[in-house]
Motif scaffolding. Sequence first.
Motif, PDB file in Angstrom:
ATOM      1  N   ALA A 149      18.481  10.483 -23.292  1.00  0.00           N
ATOM      2  CA  ALA A 149      17.970  11.553 -24.152  1.00  0.00           C
ATOM      3  C   ALA A 149      18.098  11.172 -25.622  1.00  0.00           C
ATOM      4  O   ALA A 149      18.980  10.411 -26.014  1.00  0.00           O
ATOM      5  CB  ALA A 149      18.730  12.852 -23.876  1.00  0.00           C
ATOM      6  N   ASP A 150      17.210  11.734 -26.441  1.00  0.00           N
ATOM      7  CA  ASP A 150      17.246  11.492 -27.877  1.00  0.00           C
ATOM      8  C   ASP A 150      16.618  12.684 -28.585  1.00  0.00           C
ATOM      9  O   ASP A 150      16.079  13.604 -27.952  1.00  0.00           O
ATOM     10  CB  ASP A 150      16.494  10.196 -28.218  1.00  0.00           C
ATOM     11  CG  ASP A 150      17.048   9.518 -29.474  1.00  0.00           C
ATOM     12  OD1 ASP A 150      17.843  10.147 -30.195  1.00  0.00           O
ATOM     13  OD2 ASP A 150      16.678   8.367 -29.724  1.00  0.00           O
ATOM     14  N   ARG A 151      16.662  12.657 -29.926  1.00  0.00           N
ATOM     15  CA  ARG A 151      16.106  13.744 -30.731  1.00  0.00           C
ATOM     16  C   ARG A 151      15.625  13.169 -32.054  1.00  0.00           C
ATOM     17  O   ARG A 151      15.780  11.976 -32.338  1.00  0.00           O
ATOM     18  CB  ARG A 151      17.160  14.823 -30.980  1.00  0.00           C
ATOM     19  CG  ARG A 151      18.461  14.289 -31.522  1.00  0.00           C
ATOM     20  CD  ARG A 151      19.304  15.348 -32.198  1.00  0.00           C
ATOM     21  NE  ARG A 151      18.744  15.712 -33.497  1.00  0.00           N
ATOM     22  CZ  ARG A 151      19.408  16.363 -34.437  1.00  0.00           C
ATOM     23  NH1 ARG A 151      20.658  16.751 -34.219  1.00  0.00           N
ATOM     24  NH2 ARG A 151      18.865  16.647 -35.588  1.00  0.00           N
ATOM     25  N   ASP A 152      15.043  14.009 -32.877  1.00  0.00           N
ATOM     26  CA  ASP A 152      14.543  13.597 -34.189  1.00  0.00           C
ATOM     27  C   ASP A 152      15.685  13.559 -35.207  1.00  0.00           C
ATOM     28  O   ASP A 152      16.519  14.451 -35.261  1.00  0.00           O
ATOM     29  CB  ASP A 152      13.476  14.586 -34.669  1.00  0.00           C
ATOM     30  CG  ASP A 152      13.021  14.263 -36.090  1.00  0.00           C
ATOM     31  OD1 ASP A 152      12.569  13.130 -36.300  1.00  0.00           O
ATOM     32  OD2 ASP A 152      13.139  15.142 -36.966  1.00  0.00           O
ATOM     33  N   TYR A 163      13.363  14.303 -24.653  1.00  0.00           N
ATOM     34  CA  TYR A 163      13.357  14.350 -26.114  1.00  0.00           C
ATOM     35  C   TYR A 163      13.582  15.793 -26.542  1.00  0.00           C
ATOM     36  O   TYR A 163      12.921  16.716 -26.047  1.00  0.00           O
ATOM     37  CB  TYR A 163      12.021  13.850 -26.649  1.00  0.00           C
ATOM     38  CG  TYR A 163      11.983  13.614 -28.140  1.00  0.00           C
ATOM     39  CD1 TYR A 163      12.442  12.426 -28.693  1.00  0.00           C
ATOM     40  CD2 TYR A 163      11.481  14.591 -29.011  1.00  0.00           C
ATOM     41  CE1 TYR A 163      12.404  12.202 -30.055  1.00  0.00           C
ATOM     42  CE2 TYR A 163      11.442  14.374 -30.380  1.00  0.00           C
ATOM     43  CZ  TYR A 163      11.904  13.174 -30.897  1.00  0.00           C
ATOM     44  OH  TYR A 163      11.860  12.952 -32.248  1.00  0.00           O
ATOM     45  N   ILE A 164      14.541  15.997 -27.451  1.00  0.00           N
ATOM     46  CA  ILE A 164      14.845  17.333 -27.961  1.00  0.00           C
ATOM     47  C   ILE A 164      14.065  17.557 -29.265  1.00  0.00           C
ATOM     48  O   ILE A 164      14.187  16.762 -30.199  1.00  0.00           O
ATOM     49  CB  ILE A 164      16.343  17.511 -28.247  1.00  0.00           C
ATOM     50  CG1 ILE A 164      17.186  17.062 -27.040  1.00  0.00           C
ATOM     51  CG2 ILE A 164      16.650  18.948 -28.642  1.00  0.00           C
ATOM     52  CD1 ILE A 164      17.010  17.904 -25.818  1.00  0.00           C
ATOM     53  N   PRO A 205       8.740  11.666 -20.726  1.00  0.00           N
ATOM     54  CA  PRO A 205       8.193  12.593 -19.728  1.00  0.00           C
ATOM     55  C   PRO A 205       8.467  14.061 -20.020  1.00  0.00           C
ATOM     56  O   PRO A 205       7.651  14.929 -19.706  1.00  0.00           O
ATOM     57  CB  PRO A 205       8.869  12.180 -18.423  1.00  0.00           C
ATOM     58  CG  PRO A 205       9.497  10.859 -18.681  1.00  0.00           C
ATOM     59  CD  PRO A 205       9.758  10.784 -20.148  1.00  0.00           C
ATOM     60  N   VAL A 206       9.643  14.356 -20.624  1.00  0.00           N
ATOM     61  CA  VAL A 206      10.073  15.747 -20.804  1.00  0.00           C
ATOM     62  C   VAL A 206      10.495  15.982 -22.250  1.00  0.00           C
ATOM     63  O   VAL A 206      11.262  15.194 -22.808  1.00  0.00           O
ATOM     64  CB  VAL A 206      11.263  16.095 -19.875  1.00  0.00           C
ATOM     65  CG1 VAL A 206      11.631  17.575 -20.008  1.00  0.00           C
ATOM     66  CG2 VAL A 206      10.955  15.733 -18.430  1.00  0.00           C
ATOM     67  N   VAL A 207      10.003  17.068 -22.825  1.00  0.00           N
ATOM     68  CA  VAL A 207      10.463  17.516 -24.143  1.00  0.00           C
ATOM     69  C   VAL A 207      11.134  18.867 -23.971  1.00  0.00           C
ATOM     70  O   VAL A 207      10.622  19.752 -23.280  1.00  0.00           O
ATOM     71  CB  VAL A 207       9.296  17.616 -25.149  1.00  0.00           C
ATOM     72  CG1 VAL A 207       9.772  18.280 -26.443  1.00  0.00           C
ATOM     73  CG2 VAL A 207       8.740  16.230 -25.450  1.00  0.00           C
ATOM     74  N   VAL A 208      12.294  19.025 -24.602  1.00  0.00           N
ATOM     75  CA  VAL A 208      13.007  20.310 -24.610  1.00  0.00           C
ATOM     76  C   VAL A 208      12.850  20.901 -26.007  1.00  0.00           C
ATOM     77  O   VAL A 208      13.297  20.315 -26.997  1.00  0.00           O
ATOM     78  CB  VAL A 208      14.491  20.126 -24.264  1.00  0.00           C
ATOM     79  CG1 VAL A 208      15.229  21.459 -24.374  1.00  0.00           C
ATOM     80  CG2 VAL A 208      14.645  19.542 -22.868  1.00  0.00           C
ATOM     81  N   LEU A 209      12.194  22.066 -26.090  1.00  0.00           N
ATOM     82  CA  LEU A 209      11.935  22.737 -27.373  1.00  0.00           C
ATOM     83  C   LEU A 209      13.006  23.786 -27.637  1.00  0.00           C
ATOM     84  O   LEU A 209      13.341  24.592 -26.745  1.00  0.00           O
ATOM     85  CB  LEU A 209      10.561  23.396 -27.347  1.00  0.00           C
ATOM     86  CG  LEU A 209       9.357  22.431 -27.297  1.00  0.00           C
ATOM     87  CD1 LEU A 209       8.142  23.140 -26.749  1.00  0.00           C
ATOM     88  CD2 LEU A 209       9.076  21.872 -28.664  1.00  0.00           C
ATOM     89  N   ILE A 210      13.546  23.777 -28.867  1.00  0.00           N
ATOM     90  CA  ILE A 210      14.556  24.760 -29.250  1.00  0.00           C
ATOM     91  C   ILE A 210      14.141  25.385 -30.585  1.00  0.00           C
ATOM     92  O   ILE A 210      13.936  24.679 -31.580  1.00  0.00           O
ATOM     93  CB  ILE A 210      15.953  24.113 -29.405  1.00  0.00           C
ATOM     94  CG1 ILE A 210      16.364  23.385 -28.120  1.00  0.00           C
ATOM     95  CG2 ILE A 210      16.991  25.161 -29.781  1.00  0.00           C
ATOM     96  CD1 ILE A 210      17.668  22.621 -28.242  1.00  0.00           C
ATOM     97  N   GLY A 211      13.979  26.713 -30.566  1.00  0.00           N
ATOM     98  CA  GLY A 211      13.616  27.446 -31.772  1.00  0.00           C
ATOM     99  C   GLY A 211      14.283  28.800 -31.787  1.00  0.00           C
ATOM    100  O   GLY A 211      15.255  29.046 -31.052  1.00  0.00           O
TER     101      GLY A 211
END
Length: 425
Positions: A360-363, A334-335, A382-388
């Motif tokens: 994979a998916d995102r908000d 999840y992004i 299981p996994v979140v990819v954080l982008i900021g």
Amino acid sequence: MVAKMSITGPRGTYDILPDESRKWQWLEGLLRETAELYGFREIRTPVFEHTELFQRGVGETTDIVQKEMYTFADKARRSLTLRPEGTASCARAFIQHQIYNQPQPVKWYYLGPMFRYDRPQAGRYRQFHQFGAEVFGSNNPFVDAELIVMMVDMVFKAGLPQYDLRLNSVGCETCRPSYRQALVSFLQPIKKELCQDCRKRIELNPLRVLDCKNQGCREAVTGLPRVADYWCNDCRQHFTAVTQSLDRYEVSYTVDDRLVRGLDYYTNTAFELLVPGIGAQNAIGGGGRYNHLVREVGGPDVPGIGFAIGLERLLSGVEEAGALPVFSPDIEVYIAVTGREYEASADQALRELRRAGLKADRDYMGRSLKAQMRQADRLQVPVVVLIGEDEATRGTYTIRRMQTKEQYEIGQADLIDEVRKILVK
């Protein structure tokens, strides 16, 4: 005044929602895989056919044709019927495409919805689903045995090792007339003790009396003639060869003199598979040999045999036994972004993950970062990819392992390898 539209499905139908469809996909995959191990190939036939196909193929005297078919006239006033079973459609395709000119035997399987106007109850619907397998072109009794073994193998692989296989032979055109005459002679004196349907069956198709589920009828016919006592030598030898082959395969069975199945096209071998512990509707599937069906619906005299499994009942049995597998998450990655200005980076990461075969998916709802993390938790990702801002500046991603809550930074080029490493663990 406009009538209020009904927003419920028709009686006897149901929706398979996403949480349920993954179970169906697993079961259908298992059945396809097993069938292909035995050399079967998939056929897909229309869900409606000319009504005459089922009248001639399934039989005018069957409950299916007399009571249960969904029949309608199209705009050209042709009589069409939603398929109540799959074998007749396969026989029609076998004839239409002249498959009898190809090397024999031909092994086909199918999956799909069937339609019968029946009283809905547990495990029985008006639109239901079947897996079926058909073999055309061989009268070899070892084909009968192999088909039965495949059906048992499928149920075993689905997680149901306990089964009750019922087996019989309903004879052939040579010996069945003698049995029919003996059966009518037995039934006529007790006609008044039978249900209304069975009284009609005595005249039209007396073997169907054996298939009646009415308890009064079953008790009334105690002591009826055994079909085995009327077999000709060919039928006796065929049935013996089938049972000997099943013995070699170490498949247990019970010979059931009353087993005739509900369709007119059966000859010789008939069988039914029951699974204990799943309620009254415990017949998972069954079938038999139909050596003259192709001829009856307009083709050459080619032998055949097949079976069908009711997917609703099989799946119910698997769930009752607690045999469903643990499914992988719908979304593996999840992004999550800290602001809309990073959505382009999220799309880039999504594209890379999906091209690598990762789910994979995102908000897409403009949620806050905190709400995005709650959504990922609800999805059991299981996994979140954080982008900021920090990640965009440094050309990195922040990885969060949702199970351990561990969080760390990786280079963008390492995304796929890192995610795969986590998912393997």
